[in-house]
Design a protein around this motif. Sequence first.
Motif, PDB file in Angstrom:
ATOM      1  N   ILE A  29      19.992  26.582 -17.893  1.00  0.00           N
ATOM      2  CA  ILE A  29      21.302  26.525 -18.163  1.00  0.00           C
ATOM      3  C   ILE A  29      21.892  27.835 -18.867  1.00  0.00           C
ATOM      4  O   ILE A  29      22.998  28.505 -18.286  1.00  0.00           O
ATOM      5  CB  ILE A  29      21.821  25.299 -19.030  1.00  0.00           C
ATOM      6  N   VAL A  44      26.170  20.235 -22.547  1.00  0.00           N
ATOM      7  CA  VAL A  44      24.804  19.825 -22.166  1.00  0.00           C
ATOM      8  C   VAL A  44      24.861  18.384 -23.106  1.00  0.00           C
ATOM      9  O   VAL A  44      24.800  18.237 -24.351  1.00  0.00           O
ATOM     10  CB  VAL A  44      23.569  20.517 -22.307  1.00  0.00           C
ATOM     11  N   ARG A  76      20.344  15.911 -15.061  1.00  0.00           N
ATOM     12  CA  ARG A  76      18.732  16.144 -14.980  1.00  0.00           C
ATOM     13  C   ARG A  76      18.069  14.875 -15.576  1.00  0.00           C
ATOM     14  O   ARG A  76      18.607  14.345 -16.561  1.00  0.00           O
ATOM     15  CB  ARG A  76      18.306  17.276 -15.808  1.00  0.00           C
ATOM     16  N   ARG A 134      29.300  26.141 -21.923  1.00  0.00           N
ATOM     17  CA  ARG A 134      28.802  24.918 -21.171  1.00  0.00           C
ATOM     18  C   ARG A 134      28.440  23.763 -22.081  1.00  0.00           C
ATOM     19  O   ARG A 134      28.031  24.155 -23.199  1.00  0.00           O
ATOM     20  CB  ARG A 134      27.087  25.444 -20.570  1.00  0.00           C
ATOM     21  N   THR A 165      26.016  19.330 -18.065  1.00  0.00           N
ATOM     22  CA  THR A 165      25.003  18.792 -17.548  1.00  0.00           C
ATOM     23  C   THR A 165      24.754  17.501 -18.305  1.00  0.00           C
ATOM     24  O   THR A 165      24.837  17.643 -19.506  1.00  0.00           O
ATOM     25  CB  THR A 165      23.887  19.833 -17.635  1.00  0.00           C
ATOM     26  N   ASP A 167      25.930  18.150 -13.571  1.00  0.00           N
ATOM     27  CA  ASP A 167      24.479  18.058 -13.032  1.00  0.00           C
ATOM     28  C   ASP A 167      23.835  17.401 -13.939  1.00  0.00           C
ATOM     29  O   ASP A 167      23.954  17.252 -15.090  1.00  0.00           O
ATOM     30  CB  ASP A 167      23.949  19.864 -13.451  1.00  0.00           C
TER      31      ASP A 167
END
Length: 305
Positions: free
Chosen positions: A301, A140, A278, A138, A251, A276
């Motif tokens: 996450i 971020v 935020r 993932r 993200t 995504d």
Amino acid sequence: MPALDEFSFLPAQSTDLGRDLPAVHRVDTTLADGRRLSGLRWGESAPVVTLLHGAGLNAHTWDTTLLHLGVPALVLDLPGHGDSSWRDDAAYVARVLTPDIVTALEQWTDAPQTLVGHSLGGLTAAAVAASRPDLVARLVIVDITPGVDPSAGPAQIRAFFAGPTDWTSREELVDRALAFGLGGSREAATRGVFLNSRVRADGRVEWKHHFAHLAAAAANAGEDPSTPDAVKAVLSETGWDDIAAVEAPVTLVRGTRGFVTEPDAEEFLRRVPGADVRELPTGHNVHEEDPGALAAILRDIIDRG
């Protein structure tokens, strides 16, 4: 009184937060060209998250976030920062830094990571995820996009570092940080300065990171100290291709008072439709202004897998 070291602040921080303090220790490796790459391991188990800081910072900038998060982690000093060696070519751009980060992930992790990067670290994390999808589960990215407006705020930080290259004491650096509106409280600024500076053999104090020295050199050469070439390269590097090539879930965490504007975030979603986004009510250094809220996002996450 015992001398302070880089881990001296952690017990009080963990007590203030009511959080357990895991084992934290420094790790180092020698790269193929002889440079040193350094970082911190949090916890005794294999890391599940790896974090990359922004320009002018170091691995300890994530301390409070990691106390909130409470998972095994690897936190790196980017080349030219912290305890990692400076680059002779001063090429602190994402694709140049990527091979070093890949080396660290191969050596110090044993499973695909949640890779988190702030600012320069965010662009670098995207380049790593694009080039080595097997290492990243993932991605971020914190308060940066390749299209960020370089006049939106970085100039203040660049000007802050464009002062003298050495100082008589760390207290002078604390005073300078507070005068520029940086560092938060005096206690936080003192901790940040200690962890981001070193005392030379001659007793003078200097910043650990290369950016301060590049900015000062530009000022001494009669150039605009707010825009040394190495810093401009970091801000103008085109990274959209890297982000678009990332196979892992992406993200973007945006500080509503940070460097990523709403149009920047909209452009991010246009180029990475499945991302995504935020938002947190912070400035650029999201992880320092609201580490608990950022840790909650990271936990969500990680837990979602």
